[in-house]
Design a protein around this motif. Structure first.
Motif, PDB file in Angstrom:
ATOM      1  N   ASP A 111     -17.826  29.431   4.838  1.00  0.00           N
ATOM      2  CA  ASP A 111     -17.455  29.429   6.258  1.00  0.00           C
ATOM      3  C   ASP A 111     -15.967  29.718   6.405  1.00  0.00           C
ATOM      4  O   ASP A 111     -15.188  28.863   6.838  1.00  0.00           O
ATOM      5  N   ILE A 112     -15.566  30.948   6.053  1.00  0.00           N
ATOM      6  CA  ILE A 112     -14.167  31.336   6.156  1.00  0.00           C
ATOM      7  C   ILE A 112     -13.904  31.893   7.552  1.00  0.00           C
ATOM      8  O   ILE A 112     -14.602  32.806   8.015  1.00  0.00           O
TER       9      ILE A 112
ATOM     10  N   ILE B 258      -2.721  32.050  -2.316  1.00  0.00           N
ATOM     11  CA  ILE B 258      -2.527  31.435  -3.626  1.00  0.00           C
ATOM     12  C   ILE B 258      -3.667  30.455  -3.884  1.00  0.00           C
ATOM     13  O   ILE B 258      -4.388  30.063  -2.961  1.00  0.00           O
ATOM     14  N   GLY B 259      -3.815  30.070  -5.131  1.00  0.00           N
ATOM     15  CA  GLY B 259      -4.854  29.112  -5.481  1.00  0.00           C
ATOM     16  C   GLY B 259      -5.305  29.318  -6.909  1.00  0.00           C
ATOM     17  O   GLY B 259      -4.962  30.309  -7.550  1.00  0.00           O
ATOM     18  N   PRO B 260      -6.064  28.380  -7.439  1.00  0.00           N
ATOM     19  CA  PRO B 260      -6.496  28.461  -8.836  1.00  0.00           C
ATOM     20  C   PRO B 260      -7.452  29.628  -9.071  1.00  0.00           C
ATOM     21  O   PRO B 260      -8.102  30.119  -8.136  1.00  0.00           O
ATOM     22  N   SER B 261      -7.540  30.053 -10.326  1.00  0.00           N
ATOM     23  CA  SER B 261      -8.483  31.103 -10.689  1.00  0.00           C
ATOM     24  C   SER B 261      -9.907  30.632 -10.403  1.00  0.00           C
ATOM     25  O   SER B 261     -10.236  29.462 -10.598  1.00  0.00           O
ATOM     26  N   GLY B 262     -10.729  31.560  -9.928  1.00  0.00           N
ATOM     27  CA  GLY B 262     -12.113  31.223  -9.648  1.00  0.00           C
ATOM     28  C   GLY B 262     -12.357  30.570  -8.308  1.00  0.00           C
ATOM     29  O   GLY B 262     -13.477  30.143  -8.010  1.00  0.00           O
ATOM     30  N   SER B 263     -11.324  30.505  -7.465  1.00  0.00           N
ATOM     31  CA  SER B 263     -11.481  29.821  -6.174  1.00  0.00           C
ATOM     32  C   SER B 263     -12.026  30.736  -5.083  1.00  0.00           C
ATOM     33  O   SER B 263     -12.299  30.277  -3.973  1.00  0.00           O
ATOM     34  N   GLY B 264     -12.157  32.040  -5.367  1.00  0.00           N
ATOM     35  CA  GLY B 264     -12.728  32.959  -4.391  1.00  0.00           C
ATOM     36  C   GLY B 264     -11.742  33.895  -3.729  1.00  0.00           C
ATOM     37  O   GLY B 264     -12.118  34.663  -2.837  1.00  0.00           O
TER      38      GLY B 264
ATOM     39  N   GLY C  73     -13.418  27.459  -2.383  1.00  0.00           N
ATOM     40  CA  GLY C  73     -14.048  28.244  -1.332  1.00  0.00           C
ATOM     41  C   GLY C  73     -13.575  27.960   0.070  1.00  0.00           C
ATOM     42  O   GLY C  73     -14.228  28.345   1.047  1.00  0.00           O
ATOM     43  N   ARG C  74     -12.409  27.305   0.206  1.00  0.00           N
ATOM     44  CA  ARG C  74     -11.906  26.971   1.534  1.00  0.00           C
ATOM     45  C   ARG C  74     -10.404  27.208   1.616  1.00  0.00           C
ATOM     46  O   ARG C  74      -9.698  27.157   0.608  1.00  0.00           O
ATOM     47  N   ILE C  75      -9.939  27.469   2.830  1.00  0.00           N
ATOM     48  CA  ILE C  75      -8.495  27.497   3.070  1.00  0.00           C
ATOM     49  C   ILE C  75      -8.060  26.048   3.253  1.00  0.00           C
ATOM     50  O   ILE C  75      -8.304  25.439   4.299  1.00  0.00           O
ATOM     51  N   GLN C  76      -7.443  25.485   2.224  1.00  0.00           N
ATOM     52  CA  GLN C  76      -7.077  24.073   2.252  1.00  0.00           C
ATOM     53  C   GLN C  76      -5.802  23.820   3.050  1.00  0.00           C
ATOM     54  O   GLN C  76      -5.626  22.754   3.634  1.00  0.00           O
ATOM     55  N   GLU C  77      -4.911  24.812   3.048  1.00  0.00           N
ATOM     56  CA  GLU C  77      -3.636  24.625   3.750  1.00  0.00           C
ATOM     57  C   GLU C  77      -3.091  26.002   4.115  1.00  0.00           C
ATOM     58  O   GLU C  77      -3.244  26.969   3.363  1.00  0.00           O
ATOM     59  N   ALA C  78      -2.458  26.095   5.268  1.00  0.00           N
ATOM     60  CA  ALA C  78      -1.888  27.350   5.739  1.00  0.00           C
ATOM     61  C   ALA C  78      -0.607  27.067   6.504  1.00  0.00           C
ATOM     62  O   ALA C  78      -0.486  26.039   7.185  1.00  0.00           O
ATOM     63  N   GLY C  79       0.352  27.980   6.373  1.00  0.00           N
ATOM     64  CA  GLY C  79       1.608  27.813   7.085  1.00  0.00           C
ATOM     65  C   GLY C  79       2.629  28.815   6.605  1.00  0.00           C
ATOM     66  O   GLY C  79       2.306  29.769   5.890  1.00  0.00           O
ATOM     67  N   THR C  80       3.871  28.599   7.000  1.00  0.00           N
ATOM     68  CA  THR C  80       4.946  29.455   6.521  1.00  0.00           C
ATOM     69  C   THR C  80       5.138  29.222   5.022  1.00  0.00           C
ATOM     70  O   THR C  80       4.684  28.201   4.478  1.00  0.00           O
ATOM     71  N   PRO C  81       5.814  30.142   4.318  1.00  0.00           N
ATOM     72  CA  PRO C  81       6.085  29.914   2.901  1.00  0.00           C
ATOM     73  C   PRO C  81       6.791  28.584   2.643  1.00  0.00           C
ATOM     74  O   PRO C  81       6.480  27.881   1.673  1.00  0.00           O
TER      75      PRO C  81
END
Length: 251
Positions: free
Chosen positions: A19-20, A33-39, A217-225
């Motif tokens: 559900d992106i 960014i995120g770990p390998s295999g996260s989608g 499989g989810r956007i856990q956090e979003a924002g400015t750098p």
């Protein structure tokens, strides 16, 4: 420019994401960014339909597809809205640098060969490879191959640039030249919308207007750098960033 609604993808019994939802404005540079295999890479491949989503809607400008019922004509037209730089260059070994850049212009856009060659040479010059126009991939370094791939993407005139770990296949000493090329591309094309998947956190912080932390499989956090890379709020983001503490992330 881009609206993603309820996007889902799985391979066999493994749910990559379910559900992106995401909106991206024209001219934004999104660092994922995120770990390998996260989608992360699968998400990019769904955006240009190298992978067909199982469900959801993607809108790029005035084009919309509703998965999974996508016609061949829709797929072809939708792919022309974006261009992608892959991890492994994906150059034709039997073609030299300018021929690799011109190939899509000739075969897909039906541009005359002389015109396609002129555009290819222009884009190779833009990435600093004009002297290597007649070199074949086996004669080029990894960094030079990736710069050919970048030139190939620029030649398409697509307004959405997808970058899938563009430095991950390079030796450490070659990473800098490719990052510098990409930085210049971003500066030279302010109307480009860019989605960058990368573990080069310092580079992401330098060029991105918004950062997404992707995990499970989810956007856990979003924002400015600064918000995501320097002052993360989500515990999982903090754990991930702790592994990269030696990379250049400036406070």
């Amino acid at each position: 420019m881009i609206t993603i609604e309820h996007l889902a993808k799985k391979f066999d019994d493994h749910q990559i994401f379910s559900d992106i939802n995401l909106e991206i404005q024209t001219g934004e540079i999104i660092g994922i960014i995120g770990p390998s295999g996260s989608g992360k890479s699968t998400l990019l491949r769904c955006l240009n339909l190298l992978e067909t989503p199982d469900a959801g809607t993607i809108t790029i400008d005035d084009q919309q597809i509703v998965a999974p019922h996508i016609t061949k004509a829709q797929r072809l037209k939708f792919r022309q809205a974006s261009t992608m730089v892959f991890q492994q260059f994906n150059l034709f070994r039997q073609k030299n640098a300018w021929e690799n850049v011109a190939e899509g212009l000739i075969t897909v856009k039906k541009i005359p060969k002389d015109e396609a060659k002129a555009r290819a040479l222009q884009e190779l010059d833009r990435v600093g490879l004009a002297p290597y126009a007649n070199f074949y991939p086996e004669q080029l370094s990894g960094g030079q191959k990736q710069r050919v791939a970048i030139a190939r993407s620029l030649a398409t005139d697509a307004k959405l640039l997808l970058l899938d770990e563009p430095t991950s296949a390079l030796d450490l000493e070659l990473v800098g030249e490719v990052l510098q090329t990409l930085k210049q591309v971003v500066l030279d094309h302010p109307n480009f919308t860019v989605i960058l998947v990368s573990h080069e956190l310092g580079f992401v912080q330098e060029v991105a207007s918004r950062v997404l932390f992707f995990d499970d499989g989810r956007i856990q956090e979003a924002g400015t750098p600064d918000e995501v890379l320097v002052h993360p709020q989500h515990e999982r983001t903090k754990q991930f960033l702790a592994r990269f503490a030696t990379q250049t992330v400036h406070n």
